[in-house]
Design an enzyme around this catalytic site. Sequence first.
Site, PDB file in Angstrom:
ATOM      1  N   SER A   1      15.421  41.316  86.099  1.00 61.87           N
ATOM      2  CA  SER A   1      15.630  40.412  87.226  1.00 61.87           C
ATOM      3  C   SER A   1      16.986  39.717  87.122  1.00 61.87           C
ATOM      4  CB  SER A   1      14.476  39.407  87.305  1.00 61.87           C
ATOM      5  OG  SER A   1      14.504  38.699  88.517  1.00 61.87           O
TER       6      SER A   1
ATOM      7  N   ASP B   1       9.741  47.704  94.463  1.00 59.30           N
ATOM      8  CA  ASP B   1      10.333  46.370  94.333  1.00 59.30           C
ATOM      9  C   ASP B   1      11.165  46.062  95.563  1.00 59.30           C
ATOM     10  OD1 ASP B   1      11.580  44.037  93.597  1.00 59.30           O
ATOM     11  OD2 ASP B   1      12.910  44.973  92.131  1.00 59.30           O
TER      12      ASP B   1
ATOM     13  N   HIS C   1       8.778  44.450  90.755  1.00 54.39           N
ATOM     14  CA  HIS C   1      10.000  43.797  90.292  1.00 54.39           C
ATOM     15  C   HIS C   1      10.030  43.610  88.784  1.00 54.39           C
ATOM     16  CE1 HIS C   1      13.634  41.505  90.543  1.00 54.39           C
ATOM     17  NE2 HIS C   1      13.078  40.434  90.009  1.00 54.39           N
TER      18      HIS C   1
END
Length: 328
Positions: A123, A253, A306
């Site tokens: 991330s 994602d 994600h």
Amino acid sequence: MFYYFIKSESNPEEDPLLVWLTGGPGCSSFFGLVYENGPLAFKVKAYNGSIPTLFSTTYSWTKVANIIYLDQPVGTGFSYSKNPLADIPSDTGSAKRVDEFLRKWLAKHPEYFSNPFYVTGNSYAGKVIPAIVHEISNGNCICCKPQINLQGYVLGSPVTDPDLDTNSRIQFAHGMALISDELYELYGYKLSEYWVNKESVRRALKVVEGTTGKWVRCKWSLQVNKDIKSSIPYHKKNSIEGYRSLIISGDHDMLTPYVGTQDWIRSLNYSIIDKWTPWMIHDQVAGYTTTYANKMTFATVKGGGHTLEYKPEESSILFKRWISGQPL
């Protein structure tokens, strides 16, 4: 800086040494440890006030690597500053602090000097990790001891460039159905807060009393100067230095869609060594991969979101193959 260190279950004296950074900024690395790629996870059940139960996972990256799960920047998790006038953390400042932490850690653990070292995370860490790699590389060349046996880095669904990441969401949504509410909302996250905030747990973790208040998974209120607008220039520098890299994207994602990640990888203008091809687990397609001339491997995880928690076993197999130099 607070961290959790877990030795490799295979051959800790020779297996790679990783530092894992969770994104945010402001998210504790404990999230990665118990929800993504660590050897422990929570049994998800109704909370009754007792300490939540942990169990051993089968998909941990510590099967083949030593991992330092690091809470950064300062203010994240149990990391703290004694200086009330300390500067607001920044992306570039975090890169310097992590480099400083790693050299001090290795000085206290010289048995890991020769282990291949990788910077890993997901991330928002995608903004900072390429800068950390550059910082370590510069330190190795210019001045700093101990030397870090830097070999490369691994990024999961990385935040890279705001324009590419954000604009790709529309393109992605056009071609994909949205994931279900049940998958998106996941009910187990609160267990980590219940567990970590028990006094007996904090004592066992050697958290210095009075340094931090209630532990939260992601401290969204943490002020951070996001002074790295795009990490693409760092990727270019790291490519020139010859470091390996693995970029992982969950193909479901929508926060940092794989199409945006593909775009910035292509913008590096490196030739393709192995064209877009499926990678397999037990004769089933687990995702798709492309390898580039700058030692960068891009891989999607089929059905992944994600973070690695959506497909931890598939992500683990992907990592183990790449870290050992096997074809995906």
